[in-house]
Design an enzyme around this catalytic site. Structure first.
Site, short mmCIF file in Angstrom:
data_model
loop_
_atom_site.label_atom_id
_atom_site.label_comp_id
_atom_site.label_asym_id
_atom_site.label_seq_id
_atom_site.Cartn_x
_atom_site.Cartn_y
_atom_site.Cartn_z
N VAL A 62 0.82 -1.22 0.00
CA VAL A 62 0.00 0.00 0.00
C VAL A 62 0.85 1.27 0.00
O VAL A 62 0.34 2.35 -0.33
CB VAL A 62 -0.99 0.04 1.19
CG1 VAL A 62 -1.98 -1.10 1.11
CG2 VAL A 62 -0.26 0.08 2.52
N TYR A 154 1.63 7.44 15.04
CA TYR A 154 0.41 6.66 14.78
C TYR A 154 -0.83 7.53 14.96
O TYR A 154 -1.77 7.49 14.16
CB TYR A 154 0.38 5.47 15.75
CG TYR A 154 -0.68 4.44 15.48
CD1 TYR A 154 -0.58 3.56 14.41
CD2 TYR A 154 -1.78 4.31 16.33
CE1 TYR A 154 -1.55 2.60 14.18
CE2 TYR A 154 -2.74 3.35 16.12
CZ TYR A 154 -2.63 2.50 15.04
OH TYR A 154 -3.59 1.55 14.81
N SER A 155 -0.83 8.35 16.01
CA SER A 155 -1.97 9.23 16.26
C SER A 155 -2.13 10.24 15.13
O SER A 155 -3.25 10.54 14.71
CB SER A 155 -1.80 9.95 17.59
OG SER A 155 -1.80 9.04 18.67
#
Length: 245
Positions: A62, A154-155
């Site tokens: 991806v 990640y946040s």
């Protein structure tokens, strides 16, 4: 529904696998995406067929925009537009912000946020052109809604997914394509396998429901968003976190 196909990315394990199998049980054919776990993807394909639905495997990274575009356009040209897409593929590389490396940041942003764009962009216009409506579900996280220590990267990526989802929902609403975001909390997946028992118990005490969620519980919500009953639900972020927020 047997003629409606849903693409599920990151479908070889964990939440993606649970979503693919639940949608198959609900009557959808499944395009099963994987990157490296071919054995896992083949296992999901076998279970999709056992459920009485058709399935096929799609292998691509991806993070590789050209590879994504080529694989998806070829599949759509051969089999027709997807009725729905579940953008689930993602990674986490946790570290405190001062200790976070450039690779930690870039890898998570590229996989989780750019990866969503790389997957959805080739899929949306064929869905619009088919004029049959559709469903798009993105996967964010509790971290994307509320933030979390050790997960600035990640946040950031998961919060970006929320913003992109809300904007895309506005663009596609008149096309009868709903776009929603599911934000899981702590879910029983491979990411928790290496967690020490005392750490697990401490985390469970933080959750009002006093337990870690199951992939099937996330899949159940995604499956509902694919039903006719959910046709008027779009631009929403729905959490599955045992009451943590």
């Amino acid at each position: 529904m047997s003629n409606k196909t849903v693409l599920v990315t990151g479908a070889s394990k964990g939440i993606g696998r649970a979503i693919a199998l639940r949608l198959a049980k609900d009557g959808f054919d499944i395009a099963i995406h994987y990157n490296s776990d071919k054995a896992g993807a083949e296992s999901v394909l076998a279970d999709v067929k056992t459920a009485g639905q058709r399935g096929r495997l799609l292998q691509f990274d991806v993070t590789n925009r050209k590879q994504c575009k080529s694989a998806l356009e070829t599949d759509i040209e051969t089999n027709g537009a997807y009725y729905g897409v579940v953008s689930n593929a993602g990674i986490a590389r946790d570290a405190s912000f001062p200790a976070m490396t450039d690779d930690d940041w870039d890898g998570v942003i590229t996989t989780n946020l750019d990866g969503m764009y790389n997957v959805l962009h080739p899929c949306v216009m064929p869905m619009v052109s088919a004029r049959k409506g559709g469903r798009i579900v993105t996967l964010s996280s509790l971290s994307g809604v509320a933030g979390n220590r050790g997960q600035v990267n990640y946040s950031a990526a998961k919060a970006g997914i929320i913003g992109a989802t809300k904007s895309l929902a506005l663009e596609l609403a008149k096309r009868k394509i709903t776009v929603n975001c599911v934000a899981p909390g702590l879910i029983e997946t491979g990411m928790l396998d290496t967690m020490a028992e005392e750490d697990r118990k401490a985390i469970e005490k933080m959750i009002p429901a006093r337990r870690i969620g199951k992939p099937e519980e996330v899949a159940g919500l995604v499956a509902f968003l694919f039903t006719d009953d959910a046709a008027y639900i779009t631009r929403q972020v729905i959490s599955v976190n045992g009451g943590m927020i």
